[in-house]
Design an enzyme around this catalytic site. Structure first.
Site, PDB file in Angstrom:
ATOM      1  N   HIS A 163       0.838  -1.197   0.000  1.00  0.00           N
ATOM      2  CA  HIS A 163       0.000   0.000   0.000  1.00  0.00           C
ATOM      3  C   HIS A 163       0.866   1.236   0.000  1.00  0.00           C
ATOM      4  O   HIS A 163       2.035   1.181   0.406  1.00  0.00           O
ATOM      5  CB  HIS A 163      -0.882  -0.009   1.253  1.00  0.00           C
ATOM      6  CG  HIS A 163      -0.124  -0.347   2.514  1.00  0.00           C
ATOM      7  ND1 HIS A 163       0.387   0.600   3.357  1.00  0.00           N
ATOM      8  CD2 HIS A 163       0.262  -1.546   3.044  1.00  0.00           C
ATOM      9  CE1 HIS A 163       1.028   0.009   4.358  1.00  0.00           C
ATOM     10  NE2 HIS A 163       0.983  -1.305   4.184  1.00  0.00           N
ATOM     11  N   HIS A 171      -2.889   3.117   5.132  1.00  0.00           N
ATOM     12  CA  HIS A 171      -3.256   2.755   3.776  1.00  0.00           C
ATOM     13  C   HIS A 171      -3.748   4.004   3.059  1.00  0.00           C
ATOM     14  O   HIS A 171      -4.829   4.499   3.329  1.00  0.00           O
ATOM     15  CB  HIS A 171      -4.313   1.646   3.765  1.00  0.00           C
ATOM     16  CG  HIS A 171      -3.767   0.327   4.214  1.00  0.00           C
ATOM     17  ND1 HIS A 171      -3.525  -0.719   3.347  1.00  0.00           N
ATOM     18  CD2 HIS A 171      -3.357  -0.110   5.430  1.00  0.00           C
ATOM     19  CE1 HIS A 171      -3.010  -1.741   4.030  1.00  0.00           C
ATOM     20  NE2 HIS A 171      -2.900  -1.398   5.286  1.00  0.00           N
TER      21      HIS A 171
HETATM   22 MN    MN Z   1       1.800  -2.717   5.553  1.00  0.00          MN
END
Ligand code: MN
Ligand code: MN
Length: 309
Positions: A163, A171
Site C-alpha cells: 500500500h 493505507h
Molecule cells: Mn503494511
C-alpha cells in the site's frame, strides 16, 4: 519529499526495524508469551523515542492483525511460524515493517518446507524492491513477487497487498499487488510505499477469523454513551492509526470497553480488523519494508544491518 520529512521517516524506520528484530528474536524462543512480546514491543518503541503506530503478530495460518488481549495465554511453540509487524511513527510519518521467524530448531521435512517459504517471502520482497522506480507499473511489482513465490513452489496471498502510506494514514488508498493484476498505474517519484508479500503453501487467499482486537477510527461523529466517549478520548492521540483492545481494557475495564466498542462499531465510527487466516489452513510467511520511490529506485528505510538477506 522534503529533507525534514525524510529524516523523520528514517528515524521511525530505524526504530521500527530494531523493535521488529528484538521482538521476533524473543518470539523465536519456545515458550515466549504473546502478551509479553507485544507489550515489550510497544514499550521498546517508546524507549527508543518512537511513537507507537502498532505492534502486531500472527501465528501459522494467520497472516496478520492479531493482538493479544490482556487475558491471552498464548505462547510460542516449537515449529510455529510467527510474523511480527511493527509500525512506528514520528509526528505521523510512518514506518511499517514485518518479518517471519520459525520457533525453535526445526528439523523435520515439514520444517524444511517452512524454511523455503521464509526464503520465498524474502526473495519476493527483494525482487519487488528492485522493480520500484518512477514509472514502474503496479502489475510489475506484483508479478515480481508472484514469480519468486512460484519459483519455490508456493503462491502469494492474492487478496493481501502492499500500500502507499501518507501522514497518519497506513493505507493511503493505492494497492500494491502481490501478483499480476494487470494494473497499469505507475509509481510516482516521492511516493511512500510498503511492499509486503505473504507466501503460503495453501490456496493463496485469506478471510477473517475470530474476533477483532485491532480497530481504527474511521470517521468522527458525536457519540452518546460515556463508554464510547471514553474510548474515543483514549485513542485520540492515535489520530486514525490502529489501536488494540488491551490498551482500553487496562484503562477502562472489560465491561466498559466491550460496550463502548460495540456502539462505536454499530454507528460506523470504529472499524474492526479481525485476524486474517489462510482459507485452506495453509501456513503463511511475510516480510515487509517501507520505502520512498526515488529517481534512483527504492529508498528503503526499514532495513536493519542484521537482517542479512
Ligand atoms: Mn503494511
Ligand atoms: Mn505491516
Amino acid at each position: 519529499m522534503n529533507p525534514e520529512t525524510i529524516q523523520l521517516l528514517e528515524k521511525a524506520g530505524r526504530i521500527a526495524a530494531q523493535v521488529r528484530r528484538e521482538t521476533a528474536a524473543k518470539l523465536s524462543k519456545p515458550g515466549t508469551s504473546f502478551l509479553e512480546a507485544m507489550d515489550y514491543a510497544e514499550q521498546r518503541i517508546l524507549q527508543l523515542k518512537g511513537q507507537i503506530a502498532w505492534a502486531q503478530m500472527a501465528v501459522n495460518d494467520v497472516a496478520a492483525h492479531f493482538c493479544p488481549t490482556e487475558e491471552d495465554t498464548g505462547v510460542s511453540k516449537e515449529g510455529d511460524i510467527i510474523k511480527v509487524d511493527i509500525g512506528v511513527h514520528q509526528d505521523g510519518w510512518l514506518a511499517d515493517n514485518a518479518m517471519t521467524v520459525v520457533v525453535g530448531t526445526p528439523t523435520s521435512e515439514l520444517q524444511a518446507e517452512i524454511k523455503d517459504m521464509v526464503k520465498a517471502a524474502q526473495n519476493a520482497l527483494k525482487a519487488a524492491i528492485k522493480v520500484v522506480r518512477p514509472g514502474a507499473q503496479l502489475w510489475e511489482v506484483g508479478e515480481a513477487q508472484f514469480s519468486e513465490a512460484e519459483a519455490l513452489g508456493f503462491t502469494t496471498v492474492r487478496n493481501l497487498s502492499g500500500h502507499n502510506i501518507e501522514r497518519y494514514k497506513v493505507h493511503g488508498g493505492i494497492t500494491i499487488p502481490s501478483y499480476n493484476t494487470k494494473d497499469k498505474m505507475e509509481l510516482q517519484e516521492g511516493w511512500q510505499i510498503a511492499i509486503e508479500p505473504f507466501i503460503t503453501n495453501g490456496d493463496g487467499l485469506i478471510k477473517d477469523k475470530g474476533p477483532a482486537t485491532v480497530f481504527m477510527v474511521e470517521r468522527e461523529k458525536g457519540v452518546r454513551s460515556p463508554q464510547a466517549r471514553k474510548i474515543l478520548e483514549q485513542v485520540k492521540s492515535q489520530n486514525g492509526l490502529p489501536f488494540t483492545t488491551r490498551w482500553l481494557t487496562r484503562k477502562l475495564g472489560k465491561g466498559a470497553t466491550a460496550l463502548g466498542l460495540r456502539e462505536l462499531q454499530q454507528i460506523g465510527v470504529v472499524r474492526p480488523y479481525a485476524p486474517l487466516a489462510e482459507i485452506s489452513g495453509g501456513m503463511v510467511t511475510q516480510f515487509e519494508h517501507s520505502m520512498i520511490v526515488t529517481e534512483k529506485g527504492a529508498k528503503v528505510y526499514t532495513r536493519h544491518e542484521e537482517d542479512g538477506w
